[in-house]
Write an enzyme that holds these catalytic residues in place. Structure first.
Site, PDB file in Angstrom:
ATOM      1  N   HIS A 505       0.730  -1.206  -0.153  1.00 53.62           N
ATOM      2  CA  HIS A 505       0.106   0.018   0.048  1.00 53.62           C
ATOM      3  C   HIS A 505       0.927   1.291  -0.017  1.00 53.62           C
ATOM      4  O   HIS A 505       0.403   2.346  -0.133  1.00 53.62           O
ATOM      5  CB  HIS A 505      -1.052   0.056   1.283  1.00 53.62           C
ATOM      6  CG  HIS A 505      -2.346   0.302   0.899  1.00 53.62           C
ATOM      7  ND1 HIS A 505      -2.689   1.378  -0.175  1.00 53.62           N
ATOM      8  CD2 HIS A 505      -3.591   0.028   1.381  1.00 53.62           C
ATOM      9  CE1 HIS A 505      -3.829   1.636  -0.211  1.00 53.62           C
ATOM     10  NE2 HIS A 505      -4.429   0.727   0.502  1.00 53.62           N
ATOM     11  N   ASP A 509      -2.410   1.836  -4.763  1.00 49.50           N
ATOM     12  CA  ASP A 509      -3.637   2.376  -4.096  1.00 49.50           C
ATOM     13  C   ASP A 509      -4.681   1.160  -4.470  1.00 49.50           C
ATOM     14  O   ASP A 509      -4.431   0.223  -5.287  1.00 49.50           O
ATOM     15  CB  ASP A 509      -4.161   3.471  -4.683  1.00 49.50           C
ATOM     16  CG  ASP A 509      -3.474   4.524  -4.361  1.00 49.50           C
ATOM     17  OD1 ASP A 509      -2.736   4.745  -3.358  1.00 49.50           O
ATOM     18  OD2 ASP A 509      -3.211   5.560  -5.194  1.00 49.50           O
TER      19      ASP A 509
END
Length: 533
Positions: A505, A509
């Protein structure tokens, strides 16, 4: 026992929050020694002990709100003081009479044992101004001595050429913050004693070391709950804008504090976020490293079996630990009906067998993954943290996780996008066979840009796969089997695959992950789309 109740901490103050205790049960205390720090809606003040003795019970904990007049602490007074109690009233009366015959001062209002009714803040002010509080007439309720009484007494003393208390204040045009330097000058011009200096220092509140804000007030009224919220949100309550007042003073409520904190947060720059994130990650990594270094021996009971933790198994463990420690994982789950994939494999399998190749679904899956990576290259990336850059890999080298007797290994199939199905099938079968027989070179398990793990061949639908760092994504594929699918308003059984895409992450995204999976589903549902690429 002396039952000490929370005194009047200022006019109009009905309660206070205990911020911190400076004593514990069993501690010996002396008169005027600070017992606790209590915050009201106007200020945080030190509450001193009114007697010498030993603390026997604290009737509130830090964070509790205590009403004025409510029992705060029980103190067992010293034996000498108890013995002197009987003569205290007489002594106080004699002193008062002597004062009346020698001075024009009004009689003081005291308790039965000769103590003056005055709030701790008033006592501190008296010490600052060099005023004998026992000689001040109280004008407050019940004869309490107020700050105004002390200031009047100090002014009268100045007019009589008595000792002067000079407080140095910083001017508005100086660079530094407010000072806490208070100089006391007597008739002889000598510097204050250590005891006097200490008393003065304890009376001066420390202010923030940060540079003063242009619109920062010197005084703000707020409830203890509001001040606690301000501390939690790291907000300077004297800088919170307000049009409300209480008794002519600026007043701030919780809503104003929250609004100010949100406005401050909105002004945070990317650089601020990066610095804080790096600090947090560094701290978490330090904690994880310390935990990893602290090994605990495991006791083995009769019948238990031990085997060495080393080789491939240990290397896998270290790699997985590093991945979970360094990478913030997020997993996207989805499902796709793949009748077109099943049909294509069934049609090509006989042709592959004629050429001596066992064709599984894996080559189809790798080709679909490579095509989806071309459409979403962020999934084929690596994070160069040292240079603070994201590296987009041009090669479509896909790792294929394989379960072996000595642990999970990941041989890498290079240039998947440039190879046909039969070539891929041959190479995958060869790599997996040699990995299981431990006849695979280390170099053949390096250089991957994306990994696929097909746990469905053993069983299961969804998983939370661990990323093979320094890669930034890994795809887990569940069992291929018929599942109910809604089609044209009806539920039908179709061959389906379940997908679990784990992403780093920091780089990828959630929206990128979803788009990649959507594209991959299109290729898996109809592999003939690959002919258009």
């Amino acid at each position: 026992m002396f039952e000490f109740e929370l005194p009047d901490l200022g006019e109009g103050v009905a309660e206070g929050e205990v911020l911190e205790w400076h004593v514990a049960v069993g501690d010996t205390v002396t008169e005027d020694q600070v017992l606790a720090e209590v915050e009201t809606d106007k200020a945080a003040v030190d509450v001193p002990s009114p007697v010498d003795g030993v603390v026997r019970e604290l009737h509130a904990e830090a964070g509790d709100v205590v009403q004025t007049g409510e029992l705060l602490v029980t103190i067992e007074e010293d034996g000498e003081r108890e013995a002197a109690e009987s003569g205290a009233t007489e002594t106080a009366s004699e002193e008062a009479s002597a004062d009346e015959t020698t001075t024009d001062a009004a009689p003081t209002v005291t308790t039965g044992d000769g103590r003056v009714f005055a709030a701790p803040s008033v006592r501190r002010l008296a010490r600052e101004e060099g005023v004998d509080i026992t000689a001040v007439e109280g004008s407050g309720p019940g004869g309490r001595v107020t700050e105004a009484d002390v200031e009047a007494a100090a002014e009268a003393a100045e007019n009589d050429d008595g000792p002067t208390s000079v407080v140095s204040k910083i001017s508005d045009d100086e660079d530094d913050g407010p000072t806490s330097v208070v100089s006391r000058v007597g008739d002889d011009g000598e510097s204050p004693t250590d005891d006097e200096a200490q008393a003065v220092k304890s009376a001066v509140r420390k202010v923030s070391a940060a540079e003063p804000m242009a619109e920062r007030r010197e005084r703000t009224l707020a409830t203890p709950a509001t001040r606690r919220l301000a501390r939690e949100l790291d907000v300077d309550i004297d800088a919170v804008p307000t049009d409300e007042t209480r008794d002519g003073e600026p007043y701030v409520d919780e809503a104003a504090v929250r609004s100010f904190a949100e406005a401050e947060a909105a002004e945070v720059t990317d650089e601020d976020v990066r610095e804080v994130t790096e600090a947090v990650v560094s701290e978490m990594q330090s904690i994880a490293d310390e935990a990893a270094e602290s090994t605990t021996a495991v006791e083995a009971a009769e019948g238990d079996r031990r085997e060495p933790y080393r080789g491939v198994r240990r290397a896998i463990g270290e790699q997985m630990t590093r991945s979970r420690r360094e990478v913030p994982h997020a997993t996207h789950h989805d499902k796709v009906a793949v009748p077109g994939l099943v049909e294509a494999r069934d049609r090509l399998q006989p042709l592959a067998e004629e050429r001596g190749v066992h064709l599984t679904y894996t080559p189809f899956l790798l080709k679909c993954v490579a095509a989806a990576l071309d459409d979403h290259p962020i999934l084929a990336s690596q994070l160069d943290a040292e240079n603070e850059e994201i590296v987009y890999k041009a090669d479509r080298n896909v790792g294929v996780a394989a379960a072996t007797d000595h642990g999970l290994v990941v041989p890498v199939v290079e240039d998947v996008d440039e190879k046909g199905l039969l070539e891929l099938a041959t190479e995958v079968n060869d790599l997996v066979d040699r990995a299981r027989s431990r006849d695979i070179a280390r170099e053949e398990m390096q250089g991957g840009t994306f990994t696929v793990t097909n746990f469905g061949t053993i069983g299961g639908e969804y998983a939370d796969p661990v990323i093979n760092v320094p890669e930034t994504a890994i795809l887990g594929v569940g069992a291929l089997k018929e599942r109910p699918v809604a089609e044209d308003g009806e539920v039908v059984a179709k061959p389906t695959l379940t997908l679990s895409l784990a992403i780093d992450h920091r780089v990828i995204d959630g929206a990128d992950a979803a788009r990649f999976v959507n594209t991959l589903k299109e290729y898996l549902a109809d592999p003939t789309r690959l002919l258009l690429e």
